[in-house]
Enzyme design. Structure first.
Site, PDB file in Angstrom:
ATOM      1  N   LYS A 279       0.826  -1.212   0.000  1.00  0.00           N
ATOM      2  CA  LYS A 279       0.000   0.000   0.000  1.00  0.00           C
ATOM      3  C   LYS A 279       0.867   1.272   0.000  1.00  0.00           C
ATOM      4  CE  LYS A 279      -3.971  -2.224   2.279  1.00  0.00           C
ATOM      5  NZ  LYS A 279      -4.920  -2.120   3.429  1.00  0.00           N
TER       6      LYS A 279
ATOM      7  N   ASN B  76      -1.925   0.340   6.780  1.00  0.00           N
ATOM      8  CA  ASN B  76      -1.390  -0.920   7.317  1.00  0.00           C
ATOM      9  C   ASN B  76      -0.535  -1.708   6.326  1.00  0.00           C
ATOM     10  OD1 ASN B  76      -3.496  -1.721   5.751  1.00  0.00           O
ATOM     11  ND2 ASN B  76      -4.575  -2.871   7.338  1.00  0.00           N
TER      12      ASN B  76
ATOM     13  N   TYR C 297     -12.671  -1.533  -3.351  1.00  0.00           N
ATOM     14  CA  TYR C 297     -13.119  -1.640  -1.955  1.00  0.00           C
ATOM     15  C   TYR C 297     -14.638  -1.486  -1.809  1.00  0.00           C
ATOM     16  CZ  TYR C 297      -8.356  -1.781  -0.083  1.00  0.00           C
ATOM     17  OH  TYR C 297      -7.075  -2.164   0.235  1.00  0.00           O
TER      18      TYR C 297
ATOM     19  N   GLU D  58      -9.979 -10.060  -7.293  1.00  0.00           N
ATOM     20  CA  GLU D  58      -9.010  -8.971  -7.124  1.00  0.00           C
ATOM     21  C   GLU D  58      -7.852  -9.087  -8.114  1.00  0.00           C
ATOM     22  OE1 GLU D  58     -10.059  -8.494  -2.358  1.00  0.00           O
ATOM     23  OE2 GLU D  58      -8.108  -9.299  -2.936  1.00  0.00           O
TER      24      GLU D  58
HETATM   25  P1  IDP Z   1      -7.960  -6.410   6.073  1.00  0.00           P
HETATM   26  O1  IDP Z   1      -7.159  -5.551   5.115  1.00  0.00           O
HETATM   27  O2  IDP Z   1      -7.119  -6.894   7.226  1.00  0.00           O
HETATM   28  O3  IDP Z   1      -8.705  -7.519   5.370  1.00  0.00           O
HETATM   29  P2  IDP Z   1     -10.524  -5.025   6.290  1.00  0.00           P
HETATM   30  O4  IDP Z   1     -11.403  -5.070   7.486  1.00  0.00           O
HETATM   31  O5  IDP Z   1     -10.939  -5.818   5.074  1.00  0.00           O
HETATM   32  O6  IDP Z   1      -9.048  -5.455   6.754  1.00  0.00           O
HETATM   33  O7  IDP Z   1     -10.373  -3.497   5.883  1.00  0.00           O
HETATM   34  C1  IDP Z   1      -9.816  -3.123   4.643  1.00  0.00           C
HETATM   35  C2  IDP Z   1      -8.840  -2.002   4.865  1.00  0.00           C
HETATM   36  O8  IDP Z   1      -9.547  -0.845   5.343  1.00  0.00           O
HETATM   37  C3  IDP Z   1      -7.781  -2.253   5.954  1.00  0.00           C
HETATM   38  O9  IDP Z   1      -6.683  -3.014   5.475  1.00  0.00           O
HETATM   39  C4  IDP Z   1      -7.387  -0.846   6.344  1.00  0.00           C
HETATM   40  O10 IDP Z   1      -6.502  -0.248   5.384  1.00  0.00           O
HETATM   41  C5  IDP Z   1      -8.738  -0.130   6.268  1.00  0.00           C
HETATM   42  N1  IDP Z   1      -9.415  -0.118   7.582  1.00  0.00           N
HETATM   43  C6  IDP Z   1      -9.964  -1.172   8.244  1.00  0.00           C
HETATM   44  N2  IDP Z   1     -10.493  -0.804   9.412  1.00  0.00           N
HETATM   45  C7  IDP Z   1     -10.274   0.528   9.509  1.00  0.00           C
HETATM   46  C8  IDP Z   1     -10.602   1.506  10.523  1.00  0.00           C
HETATM   47  O11 IDP Z   1     -11.205   1.205  11.555  1.00  0.00           O
HETATM   48  N3  IDP Z   1     -10.206   2.790  10.261  1.00  0.00           N
HETATM   49  C9  IDP Z   1      -9.549   3.150   9.108  1.00  0.00           C
HETATM   50  N4  IDP Z   1      -9.221   2.264   8.144  1.00  0.00           N
HETATM   51  C10 IDP Z   1      -9.571   0.974   8.344  1.00  0.00           C
END
Ligand code: IDP
Ligand code: MG
Length: 140
Positions: free
Chosen positions: A11, A114, A51, A128
């Site tokens: 990312k 992340n 997304y 994807e």
């Molecule tokens: P994942 O990437 O571990 O599968 P997901 O719940 O699918 O997590 O969320 C997709 C992406 O959205 C995450 O990787 C992160 O970049 C972002 N994200 C998830 N939860 C939050 C949040 O609470 N605040 C801001 N961004 C978030």
């Protein structure tokens, strides 16, 4: 696509902090083979489409802004049990909760920023991968 493939993105935060090489090295060291890879920069509508499953979540706007903020590296990876093993390699969504030695623990800035994406199912890995790559761009 075979069920031994997954899809990842390094990312914008991780590309920006010059962690791309170290992350790719960890992926290869963990036994994944790269089947397709490119540096690209998502535009607004591409990030919204990718997304779309999160469009009702409160962080959707922030997520799209983040994912369009700079270049990413997209890749298709192959390994036995690829989806689950890659999720284990990257660690929990929030780096504060990720296990030691995982990519997110080492390189992620925050739950939002992340460092890496990993598909959550074989079905989504295929969707994807096909979103980012044509069949011609995938090896083997
Ligand atoms: P994942 O990437 O571990 O599968 P997901 O719940 O699918 O997590 O969320 C997709 C992406 O959205 C995450 O990787 C992160 O970049 C972002 N994200 C998830 N939860 C939050 C949040 O609470 N605040 C801001 N961004 C978030
Ligand atoms: Mg997810």
């Amino acid at each position: 696509m075979a069920t031994n493939r997954t899809f990842t993105m390094i990312k914008p935060d991780a590309v920006e902090s010059n962690s791309t090489g170290k992350i790719i090295d960890m992926i290869i060291e963990a036994g994944f083979t790269i089947k397709a890879m490119k540096l690209t920069h998502l535009n607004q509508s591409e990030a919204e489409t990718f997304y779309a499953v999160h469009s009702e979540r409160p962080f959707f706007g922030e997520l799209v802004e983040y994912m369009t903020s700079g270049p990413i590296v997209a890749a298709v990876l192959e390994k036995d049990n690829a989806v689950a093993d890659f999720r284990k390699l990257i660690g929990a969504t929030d780096p504060a909760e990720a296990e030691d030695g995982t990519i997110r623990k080492l390189y992620a800035e925050s739950k939002a920023k992340n460092a890496v994406h990993g598909s959550d199912s074989d079905e989504n890995a295929e969707i994807e991968s096909n979103f980012h790559f044509s069949g011609r761009e995938m090896v083997g």
